[in-house]
Each structure stands twice: as structure tokens, then as C-alpha cells.
Design an enzyme around this catalytic site. Structure first.
Site, PDB file in Angstrom:
ATOM      1  N   ASN A   9       0.870  -1.179   0.000  1.00 54.42           N
ATOM      2  CA  ASN A   9       0.000   0.000   0.000  1.00 54.42           C
ATOM      3  C   ASN A   9       0.906   1.227   0.000  1.00 54.42           C
ATOM      4  OD1 ASN A   9      -1.803   2.049   0.515  1.00 54.42           O
ATOM      5  ND2 ASN A   9      -2.239   1.431   2.630  1.00 54.42           N
ATOM      6  N   LYS A  11       0.120   4.251  -0.204  1.00 53.35           N
ATOM      7  CA  LYS A  11      -0.528   5.424   0.418  1.00 53.35           C
ATOM      8  C   LYS A  11      -0.337   6.664  -0.467  1.00 53.35           C
ATOM      9  CE  LYS A  11       0.227   3.317   4.875  1.00 53.35           C
ATOM     10  NZ  LYS A  11       0.099   3.467   6.310  1.00 53.35           N
ATOM     11  N   HIS A  95      -9.458   0.811   4.794  1.00 53.53           N
ATOM     12  CA  HIS A  95      -8.190   1.004   5.515  1.00 53.53           C
ATOM     13  C   HIS A  95      -8.445   1.911   6.726  1.00 53.53           C
ATOM     14  CE1 HIS A  95      -4.100   2.280   6.417  1.00 53.53           C
ATOM     15  NE2 HIS A  95      -3.705   1.196   5.768  1.00 53.53           N
ATOM     16  N   GLU A  97      -6.857   4.285   7.913  1.00 49.78           N
ATOM     17  CA  GLU A  97      -6.664   5.725   7.676  1.00 49.78           C
ATOM     18  C   GLU A  97      -7.909   6.332   7.037  1.00 49.78           C
ATOM     19  OE1 GLU A  97      -2.913   5.418   5.617  1.00 49.78           O
ATOM     20  OE2 GLU A  97      -1.998   4.741   7.489  1.00 49.78           O
ATOM     21  N   GLU A 167      -5.494  -5.466  10.413  1.00 53.22           N
ATOM     22  CA  GLU A 167      -4.527  -4.390  10.637  1.00 53.22           C
ATOM     23  C   GLU A 167      -4.835  -3.693  11.961  1.00 53.22           C
ATOM     24  OE1 GLU A 167      -2.462  -3.134   6.847  1.00 53.22           O
ATOM     25  OE2 GLU A 167      -4.188  -1.831   7.044  1.00 53.22           O
ATOM     26  N   GLY A 173       2.271   1.934  10.731  1.00 53.47           N
ATOM     27  CA  GLY A 173       3.178   3.068  10.605  1.00 53.47           C
ATOM     28  C   GLY A 173       3.866   3.451  11.899  1.00 53.47           C
ATOM     29  N   SER A 213       3.327  -2.447  10.298  1.00 55.43           N
ATOM     30  CA  SER A 213       4.786  -2.441  10.478  1.00 55.43           C
ATOM     31  C   SER A 213       5.437  -3.775  10.122  1.00 55.43           C
ATOM     32  CB  SER A 213       5.141  -2.008  11.902  1.00 55.43           C
ATOM     33  OG  SER A 213       4.691  -0.686  12.147  1.00 55.43           O
TER      34      SER A 213
HETATM   35  C1  PEP Z   1      -0.758  -0.103   5.945  1.00 54.41           C
HETATM   36  O1  PEP Z   1      -0.779   1.027   5.531  1.00 54.41           O
HETATM   37  O2  PEP Z   1      -1.681  -0.874   5.636  1.00 54.41           O
HETATM   38  C2  PEP Z   1       0.358  -0.529   6.797  1.00 54.41           C
HETATM   39  C3  PEP Z   1       0.279  -1.703   7.344  1.00 54.41           C
HETATM   40  O3  PEP Z   1       1.384   0.357   6.960  1.00 54.41           O
HETATM   41  P1  PEP Z   1       2.815   0.044   7.656  1.00 54.41           P
HETATM   42  O4  PEP Z   1       3.321  -1.236   7.046  1.00 54.41           O
HETATM   43  O5  PEP Z   1       3.667   1.226   7.314  1.00 54.41           O
HETATM   44  O6  PEP Z   1       2.572  -0.102   9.108  1.00 54.41           O
END
Ligand code: PEP
Length: 251
Positions: A9, A11, A95, A97, A167, A173, A213
Site C-alpha cells: 500500500n 498510500k 483502511h 486511515e 490491521e 506506521g 509495520s
Molecule cells: C498499511 O498502511 O496498511 C500498513 C500496514 O502500513 P505500515 O506497514 O507502514 O505499518
């Protein structure tokens, strides 16, 4: 059984030029590696150029969001059909976000999931609790709400063509990953929810990615868990080396 599925992703990162360059690098690094399904999700205006760069390769190109309507007076929005016409074959829905900053709810996630299937896009539906929800013992209640909300109007045939991404919001992040045991516990729970909504067969077939992460040095431990089938990767998907190492977690 379930083939591992790693999705990046991107973003709101990377220009057209940078996105194409990363896509070509990923193609070089893992384009021939067929032990794992691989996808990238660029910004929607970057998507056509990335799709063109990856044409003929095994790498799937997806969007990060859709509107649920097919067309109409929805200024600034993009439909699943338009994204499909631009080269998308997958989409990330719900997601955290989008839930956190753009008012995404279980209801809009449900509509978007149906819209993705209507346009023939493979959806990855994100579910997961915030830190305060985990700390107050509400992880299962939140994840149940997300899963039941998303799948409420989805029939079995379409559910089978859907990927779920667990998630935990506190791991996205932040550099803090859920431990393999913490992730496994929720993944197994999601399978019981799918079994209740549909049946055991479906619950054992649908792939469930972990996201939060994920890095080259923690992916192996996560992937050793029986119910973790892949990863949705943010930060580490923006560099060829780290994303390729995650895709080739098995060496
Ligand atoms: C994500 O945006 O779905 C995500 C898991 O980000 P990160 O790997 O940076 O934590």
C-alpha cells in the site's frame, strides 16, 4: 492450500515517475517468483502508468479506495469501474486511515465491497482495532463489527473472491508490530466469524493478511502462523529491497 499474498500500500506517496521506477524494480526483483501473489496499490492517478509498466507481469495493480457508485455527481471520487478501466484489478477497502480521517464506516465499507465485486476488482477489506479498544478488551467486538459489517450483503461466491487484512491500528506506521501470537489469535477469530457467516470451507479458503509495520525482519515469524496468509505492507513496500525481501520471506 492458501497461497501467500503480499500487497504493498503506497498510500499518498510517489509521483508517476517514482511509482513507475519502483514498479519496474519490483518486477525485476520478484516478477518471476510465483510462490507468492504480489500486488501494489499506487495513488489512483499514478495507477495507469504503473499498470502499463507491469503489463504482462504477474504483479497485480490495485487502488487504495473507491466510491460505491458507478458514476455520477460525486466530485473528486473515483468508481471501481473507472479504476478498472485505468488498469486496476484489485482495491483496498476500509483502511484504518480512511476510517479515521475520511469517515469510512462499516456501512460504506459494505457498499464499497459490493462495488468492487460489481466491477470485477479483487477487494482487500481491512479490519482492526485501535489501541484504546485493545486495552479495554474490545478487540474481538470491534473486529466482529468490521467483518460482519463488511460481509453483510456479500454472497458466498463473492466472499470467496475477497481477501481480509487484519490491521491493528496501533501497529500501522508505528514500528510496533503485533507479535505473531497476537496476530494469530485475531486471524483465527476472523476465520470463526467467516465460518459463522458462511461455512468452514469458505473460512479455510479466504486469505487473511496481517498489516502493521511488517518488515523483512519480522515477516517470517508472522508467516509461520497457521492463519496468516500474507501481509498488507505500507512503509516497507516503498523500497524494492525491503518489499522484495518480504515477498521472498521463505528464502
Ligand atoms: C498499511 O498502511 O496498511 C500498513 C500496514 O502500513 P505500515 O506497514 O507502514 O505499518
Amino acid at each position: 492450500m492458501r497461497k501467500p499474498f503480499m500487497a504493498g500500500n503506497w498510500k499518498m506517496n510517489l509521483s508517476v515517475e517514482e511509482g513507475v521506477s519502483l514498479a519496474l524494480g519490483i518486477k525485476d526483483a520478484v516478477g518471476d517468483y510465483d510462490a507468492v501473489d504480489v500486488a501494489v496499490a499506487p495513488v489512483s492517478v499514478v495507477l495507469p502508468a504503473v499498470a502499463q509498466a507491469l503489463k504482462g507481469s504477474r504483479i497485480i495493480v490495485g487502488a487504495q479506495n473507491i466510491h460505491w457508485e458507478q458514476k455520477g455527481a460525486f466530485t473528486g471520487e473515483v468508481s471501481a469501474e473507472i479504476l478498472a478501466s485505468a488498469g486496476a484489478s484489485m482495491v483496498i477497502i476500509g483502511h484504518s486511515e480512511r476510517r479515521q480521517f475520511f469517515g469510512e464506516t462499516n456501512e460504506t465499507v459494505q457498499k464499497k465491497l459490493l462495488a468492487a465485486h460489481r466491477a470485477g476488482l479483487h477487494p482487500i477489506v481491512c479490519v482492526g482495532e485501535q489501541l484504546s479498544e485493545r486495552e479495554s478488551g474490545r478487540t474481538q467486538a470491534v473486529v466482529r463489527g468490521h467483518v460482519q459489517g463488511a460481509f453483510a450483503a456479500v454472497d458466498r461466491a463473492l466472499a470467496l473472491k475477497t481477501t481480509v487484512a487484519y490491521e491493528p491500528v496501533w501497529a500501522i506506521g508505528t514500528g510496533v508490530t503485533a507479535t505473531p501470537d497476537q496476530a494469530q489469535e485475531v486471524h483465527a477469530f476472523i476465520r470463526t466469524l467467516l465460518a459463522d457467516l458462511y461455512d468452514d470451507d469458505l473460512a479455510q479458503t479466504v486469505r487473511i493478511q496481517y498489516g502493521g509495520s511488517v518488515k523483512p525482519d519480522n515477516v517470517k515469524g508472522l508467516m509461520q502462523q497457521p492463519d496468516i496468509d500474507g501481509a498488507l505492507v505500507g512503509g516497507a513496500s516503498l523500497k524494492v529491497d525491503s518489499f522484495a525481501a518480504i515477498v521472498k520471506f521463505n528464502g
